[in-house]
Structure formats: structure tokens, C-alpha cells
Design an enzyme around this catalytic site. Structure first.
Site, PDB file in Angstrom:
ATOM      1  N   GLU A 162       0.846  -1.215   0.263  1.00  0.00           N
ATOM      2  CA  GLU A 162      -0.041   0.188   0.077  1.00  0.00           C
ATOM      3  C   GLU A 162       0.973   1.054  -0.286  1.00  0.00           C
ATOM      4  O   GLU A 162       1.984   1.468   0.443  1.00  0.00           O
ATOM      5  CB  GLU A 162      -0.699   0.069   1.317  1.00  0.00           C
ATOM      6  N   GLU A 166      -3.631  10.313   2.830  1.00  0.00           N
ATOM      7  CA  GLU A 166      -5.041  10.026   3.106  1.00  0.00           C
ATOM      8  C   GLU A 166      -4.392  11.927   4.151  1.00  0.00           C
ATOM      9  O   GLU A 166      -4.047  13.130   4.566  1.00  0.00           O
ATOM     10  CB  GLU A 166      -4.656   9.936   5.062  1.00  0.00           C
TER      11      GLU A 166
END
Length: 430
Positions: A162, A166
């Protein structure tokens, strides 16, 4: 992103409990059974959509239980409407017909796509149909805002490699970056980038430049962070803990500040969500806005096994770059009863059209994407940033939920009742 795994599982469990059945859980130590062979992105077993994007080959019954993944395609996706965006319940793996697969409720508004999160929902996640195995990916977007409201732009592989951006809705000056290897939690991988202006009011272009040797995060063309593969060596495991497997692009909005979340997650997200906040009153939902996603594919590793060009598959259970092969295998199921080992499985028909099944074939909605419990020190803002003057639109009047998604339990229950009725009618005919 790993911090919300517990919420992802909770959301699915709640939906399943409403339907009166227990889901079958899966992980690398507890693989799916043969009758429900595919382990979804959220750690549950099934067929159909469970076997498509996000299917974890390491936790599925066999490596080939998951449907082969469409290879990378360079493109500039102008998100001015909902063309090319398909609900997960209608997607069978044909990336030539759909650019994006969605959970939740996206809306088209003024030449942009809104990812929405209404009360009693877990938001919206939009994932690319094509995977990327190294490349330069840029998303031009406005983030969501508000305590507990989180938006994200990530790359996520089926084995949980990943790479993240964010955005926490109480800090509209910061892009939080992170990376993970095979979903292993490491709260020291995070680093913040200061954004030039308000992330909610202003469009910014966030770029991930991912090569076999490094990851570069840039905002509006300015490099904010570089991580070299050479810096990720794990001497204990004798490997590089570096994202290295084909990944989908995911854009999402999700409720980090849900009251049922862990305290650390709520604190990181800026506190509990106000389901009567400014954007809820004006539009009936929180939202993030996306106008463009640009994908430039890089060449795959030079030593990759490449008997084809159509799809990515895994040859062994290491989950490493060396385990991936580029094949000519199909990526398309006949129906949502299919799996990677039975691509042609189809529904029985009733009166020539209606389909019914009691088998889990569409995973529960989760706007958070993959996630897990815990607090990430490097990702928590020191204090809420001052927000610029709001520029929120009003669509449908104050308090309207025009276009907002229904509570997930209700949406699933209605679909299940319909399927049950079709099954009863079929039995009566027989």
C-alpha cells in the site's frame, strides 16, 4: 489506512448480522474453503465479486481462486460525469468496459465526481479496474472536511502492499503519506506534507511516482517526500518491506470518527463525526471531489515472467514481486457465481431472466478500504488547522439527502429479499 481494519470488519459483520447469517472469515493463516474460495479485501470468503479486485490470493483457497487482474493502462481519466464508473454489483472484470468500480454513492456535479458519505453509511470508495505495477499516478481532487471525516488517495495491492495519501478533515493544510508491505502495521512509516492552500476549498494534484527502487510523493508538482527501497531492508525477515506488487488506485471518503471505532482511530481522525454538520445540513452528505486521475504505466521488472500481456497472476505464496507473472488469462467472469477456477459459472434462470443465490457473491460495502486498529503518531495533526471560507454547494436544499446512499443494511436486505422471492417463485414453478 491500515488503522481502520477493525472498522472495516465491524461494518461487514453488522450488515451480515442484519441478514441472519455468519460470514466466513479469512487470512493468511486461515484460508477460505473450496465452496467459498475467494478472500475479499475485507477478509471474508465468497465467490463472484469476492474474486475480483481486492481478492487476496494468499488467503484464498488457492492462488488461482482469485480472478486474474487486468494489467496497467496509461490513461488520463477526466471525471466530469459518471461514465466509466460501475457499481461493484454489476462489474464482472471487463476493464475494457469500466474504468472504475465503486462501493457507495458517487455523484456527478459541475464537471467533477463527488465521493459522498451520508449519515448511517460508511462512505464511498472508487477503485480502478486496471491495476498498476509501477507507474506515475496523479489525482486532482478536493478533500472532505469536518471532524472524523477522512478522505484518501491510495494504491493497494491484493496482498496489501500500500502507498497512501490520507487527509483528515480537521487539518486542511496537510497531506499525510504512508506505505505498507503486505499489510504489516508500522506506525513509523508515515510523514506529513504541507499543502500550499486549503485542501477542501482548492483543487490540488497529488502524485505518487512508484518505481522498483523508490516512491516519490509530490503535491502540485513539488516533491514532498521520497522513500528508497534500499531504506526498507528487514534484516530479520531477509527481505525489503517495500510495496512491490500490482495495485489498484483507490479514492475514498470514510468515517474515521465513527463512535464505534477505536479511541486511537477517533483521535487521529480529529474526533467524533458530527452527523448534523455543515455539509450534512446543506447537502445530506459529506463529500470529496475528484476531477482527474492521470496514469502513466512504467515497464514491469525486467526479470518478470511474461508469457502474456493481459493479466497479472501470482505464481507462489511469497507475495513478492518475483511471485507475479504477466499472463494472457482472462479477467472476465460469466456471472457473479464465478471464481478464478470456474470462470464460466452462471446463475440458474427463472422465467429466462431473474437470478437468485444464497451464496455470498458481493462483499459488504466499506468506504474505508483496507484498514486496521491503532493510532499512528506520525499521522496525527498537532492541532486543527483553520479552515478557509467554505465553498460548499447546496444540492437539493438544506437537509436534503438527494442522491445520498441508503443505509447499507437496508440496501443489502432489500436485495436479499428480492433474491429470496425469486428463489421461492422458482421452486413453485418446479
Amino acid at each position: 489506512m491500515v488503522r481502520a481494519w477493525a472498522y472495516a470488519v465491524l461494518a461487514v459483520l453488522t450488515a451480515n448480522a442484519a441478514l441472519g447469517y455468519d460470514s466466513v472469515k479469512c487470512n493468511s493463516g486461515s484460508k477460505c474453503p473450496k465452496d467459498l474460495p475467494c478472500c475479499s479485501q475485507y477478509g471474508e470468503c465468497g465467490v463472484g465479486a469476492y474474486c475480483l479486485g481486492g481478492c487476496d490470493p494468499l488467503s484464498s483457497n488457492t492462488l488461482d481462486s482469485c480472478v486474474p487482474a487486468p494489467t496497467c493502462k496509461s490513461a488520463d481519466y477526466k471525471l466530469t460525469n459518471l461514465d466509466g464508473i460501475t457499481d461493484k454489483s454489476k462489474y464482472l472484470g471487463d476493464a475494457s468496459k469500466s474504468n472504475w468500480v465503486v462501493d457507495g454513492t458517487p455523484l456527478a456535479y459541475q464537471n467533477q465526481v463527488l465521493l459522498t458519505m451520508a449519515p448511517k453509511t460508511v462512505g464511498t470508495v472508487m477503485a480502478s479496474s486496471h491495476y498498476v505495477w509501477y507507474g506515475k499516478i496523479s489525482a486532482t481532487m478536493k478533500t472532505s472536511r469536518g471532524a472524523g471525516v477522512v478522505s484518501a488517495f491510495i494504491l493497494l495491492s491484493d496482498v496489501k502492499d500500500e502507498i497512501d495519501y490520507e487527509f483528515v478533515g480537521v487539518d486542511l493544510q496537510t497531506a499525510q503519506t504512508n506505505y505498507y508491505f503486505q499489510g504489516i502495521t508500522n506506525y513509523h512509516n508515515g510523514q506529513n506534507i504541507t499543502v500550499p492552500s486549503d485542501t477542501f476549498s482548492d483543487y490540488h494534484t497529488y502524485t505518487i511516482d512508484w518505481t522498483p527502487d523508490s516512491i516519490t510523493w509530490s503535491v502540485d508538482g513539488k516533491v514532498g517526500r521520497v522513500k528508497k527501497k534500499s531504506e526498507t531492508w528487514n534484516s530479520t525477515a531477509n527481505r525489503f518491506d517495500y510495496p512491490q506488487t500490482p495495485a489498484r488506485i483507490q479514492l475514498s471518503i470514510w468515517p474515521g470518527g465513527l463512535a464505534s471505532n477505536l479511541a486511537g482511530t477517533i483521535a487521529w481522525a480529529g474526533g467524533l463525526i458530527d452527523w448534523d454538520g455543515q455539509d450534512i445540513k446543506a447537502n445530506g452528505y459529506y463529500y470529496a471531489s475528484v476531477s482527474d486521475v492521470n496514469v502513466q504505466c512504467y515497464d514491469p521488472p525486467s526479470n518478470v515472467s511474461k508469457p502474456g500481456s493481459n493479466s497479472y497472476i501470482y505464481k507462489d505464496s511469497s507475495g513478492l514481486e518475483s511471485a507475479v507473472e504477466i499472463s494472457d488469462k482472462s479477467t472476465v467472469l460469466k456471472s457473479l457465481l464465478g471464481t478464478g477456477v470456474n470462470m464460466s459459472a452462471d446463475f440458474p434462470t427463472v422465467s429466462g431472466s431473474a437470478h437468485a443465490t444464497e451464496i455470498a457473491n458481493i462483499p459488504g460495502l466499506n468506504g474505508a478500504g483496507p484498514a486496521g486498529p491503532g493510532y499512528q503518531p506520525g499521522g496525527a495533526p498537532d492541532s486543527p488547522a483553520k479552515s478557509a471560507n467554505p465553498t460548499a454547494f447546496n444540492q437539493g436544499g438544506s437537509g436534503s439527502q438527494n442522491g445520498a446512499t441508503k443505509p447499507e443494511g437496508e440496501r443489502i436486505l432489500k436485495g436479499s429479499l428480492f433474491a429470496g422471492l425469486v428463489a421461492v417463485v422458482g421452486m413453485m414453478i418446479l
